[in-house]
Design a protein around this motif. Sequence first.
Motif, PDB file in Angstrom:
ATOM      1  N   ASN A  57       0.924  -1.209  -0.104  1.00 39.04           N
ATOM      2  CA  ASN A  57       0.010  -0.096   0.009  1.00 39.04           C
ATOM      3  C   ASN A  57       0.851   1.421  -0.168  1.00 39.04           C
ATOM      4  OD1 ASN A  57      -2.705   0.899   0.134  1.00 39.04           O
ATOM      5  ND2 ASN A  57      -2.190   1.929   2.134  1.00 39.04           N
ATOM      6  N   ALA A  60       1.097   3.967  -2.899  1.00 41.67           N
ATOM      7  CA  ALA A  60       0.836   5.461  -2.757  1.00 41.67           C
ATOM      8  C   ALA A  60       1.850   6.286  -3.335  1.00 41.67           C
ATOM      9  CB  ALA A  60       0.514   5.642  -1.415  1.00 41.67           C
ATOM     10  N   ASP A  61       2.958   5.921  -2.908  1.00 43.25           N
ATOM     11  CA  ASP A  61       4.325   6.673  -3.588  1.00 43.25           C
ATOM     12  C   ASP A  61       4.366   6.565  -4.975  1.00 43.25           C
ATOM     13  OD1 ASP A  61       4.904   7.170  -0.898  1.00 43.25           O
ATOM     14  OD2 ASP A  61       6.225   5.653  -0.719  1.00 43.25           O
ATOM     15  N   ALA A  89       2.247   6.294  -7.128  1.00 44.95           N
ATOM     16  CA  ALA A  89       0.897   6.934  -7.800  1.00 44.95           C
ATOM     17  C   ALA A  89       1.086   8.621  -7.838  1.00 44.95           C
ATOM     18  CB  ALA A  89      -0.371   6.577  -7.072  1.00 44.95           C
ATOM     19  N   LEU A  90       1.894   9.025  -6.829  1.00 41.82           N
ATOM     20  CA  LEU A  90       2.113  10.155  -6.481  1.00 41.82           C
ATOM     21  C   LEU A  90       3.219  10.617  -7.592  1.00 41.82           C
ATOM     22  CD1 LEU A  90       2.807  12.365  -3.227  1.00 41.82           C
ATOM     23  CD2 LEU A  90       4.565  12.677  -5.158  1.00 41.82           C
ATOM     24  N   THR A 110      -5.004  14.955  -6.514  1.00 36.14           N
ATOM     25  CA  THR A 110      -4.143  13.484  -6.428  1.00 36.14           C
ATOM     26  C   THR A 110      -3.029  13.364  -5.905  1.00 36.14           C
ATOM     27  OG1 THR A 110      -5.216  13.127  -8.624  1.00 36.14           O
ATOM     28  CG2 THR A 110      -3.397  11.833  -7.999  1.00 36.14           C
ATOM     29  N   HIS A 111      -2.306  14.438  -5.828  1.00 35.01           N
ATOM     30  CA  HIS A 111      -0.934  14.433  -5.235  1.00 35.01           C
ATOM     31  C   HIS A 111      -0.895  14.426  -3.897  1.00 35.01           C
ATOM     32  CE1 HIS A 111       3.426  16.231  -4.904  1.00 35.01           C
ATOM     33  NE2 HIS A 111       2.807  16.801  -3.618  1.00 35.01           N
ATOM     34  N   ASN A 161      -2.239  10.998  -2.538  1.00 36.69           N
ATOM     35  CA  ASN A 161      -1.298  10.094  -2.398  1.00 36.69           C
ATOM     36  C   ASN A 161      -0.377  10.102  -1.120  1.00 36.69           C
ATOM     37  OD1 ASN A 161      -2.272   8.115  -4.517  1.00 36.69           O
ATOM     38  ND2 ASN A 161      -1.544   9.817  -5.952  1.00 36.69           N
ATOM     39  N   SER A 193       0.270   7.877   2.076  1.00 35.12           N
ATOM     40  CA  SER A 193       1.654   7.420   2.218  1.00 35.12           C
ATOM     41  C   SER A 193       1.906   7.759   3.614  1.00 35.12           C
ATOM     42  CB  SER A 193       2.629   8.105   1.426  1.00 35.12           C
ATOM     43  OG  SER A 193       4.090   7.762   1.863  1.00 35.12           O
ATOM     44  N   TRP A 195      -7.466   4.980   2.413  1.00 36.56           N
ATOM     45  CA  TRP A 195      -7.933   5.743   1.141  1.00 36.56           C
ATOM     46  C   TRP A 195      -9.133   6.263   1.055  1.00 36.56           C
ATOM     47  CZ3 TRP A 195      -4.427   6.402  -2.453  1.00 36.56           C
ATOM     48  CH2 TRP A 195      -3.101   5.753  -2.616  1.00 36.56           C
ATOM     49  N   CYS A 197       8.973   9.882  -1.288  1.00 32.20           N
ATOM     50  CA  CYS A 197       8.411   8.715  -1.863  1.00 32.20           C
ATOM     51  C   CYS A 197       9.848   7.699  -2.379  1.00 32.20           C
ATOM     52  CB  CYS A 197       7.876   9.290  -3.280  1.00 32.20           C
ATOM     53  SG  CYS A 197       6.235  10.042  -3.083  1.00 32.20           S
TER      54      CYS A 197
END
Length: 294
Positions: A61, A65-66, A68-69, A96-97, A100, A104, A143, A274
Amino acid sequence: MDSHLLQINMYVNNTTCHVDIMQGVAYSPLLLLGFLLNSAALYAFIAKRDSWTDTHIYMLNLAAADLALILFLPFRIYDAFHCLSKTYFCTFLISTHYINMYASIMTSAAISVHRCVAVRFPLQDRARRKKKAAALAVCLTIWVVVVAICVLFHESNTPQNLWTCYERCKNKRLPLEFLLTLVFLGFFTPLLIIVFCSSYTICTLLKTDDNSVEKKNIIGIVRANMIVFIVCYTPIHTALVLTYYDQPPPGWQFNITTTHKFLLLSEWIATTNCCLDSISYYFLLKLFSRDRGV
């Protein structure tokens, strides 16, 4: 003078273009390094999916998340060089930024709690190794919470509140309730959890008679995780608070204040996490898997 008038005209016509080459240059290596490291981490986890434990689920997970960013950084780099138009796509990119990023942060807190429990109750933890439902529920809850908060306050970053695609107008503050949610729920609470759990884990391991290299490595990585979290995420939340109280000077739309520069720098620092997550937690997972069977 001509360039100043052009900038005024672009602002009046809602096509503000603030080229920031430094941001583009700064984010480019993070894109490359973050993509490679998090992709490698995801591949390593997926390759061992038959032997997954709840620890692997938390780690997966975090890596997701990392990554996706990182995958949305090309838009930020493009905006730094060429300027994206201020549309609802910018609202989506900003949302979105931060979704994520806070996913994280909260996953890191969950990993700290899980690690602390594994050290405090090793036998009980082994008995629950196959019970991955709780880990899945925690990750899903994370999430749901971050997306719900983003949806609830989505109007804060609509185009009319933006100066550029990634920057808010300096004379339009974040709603106070949104700021408090980000600072206290999104950062301060996870910070307290991570500091407490990491400190407890380190103290517990130091009390054992085991002087192996593995134990020393675990202590070092846990300590490093805590320090990295503090260093990466404290500046951006400090900057958010300072920005809220910073009074824009005359001609705010054409001048970059010191507080605004600090906010941009702190956003970059937060993004570096990230890359660091995929290194530190991967080795910690290997050490815990070998030493404690989690």
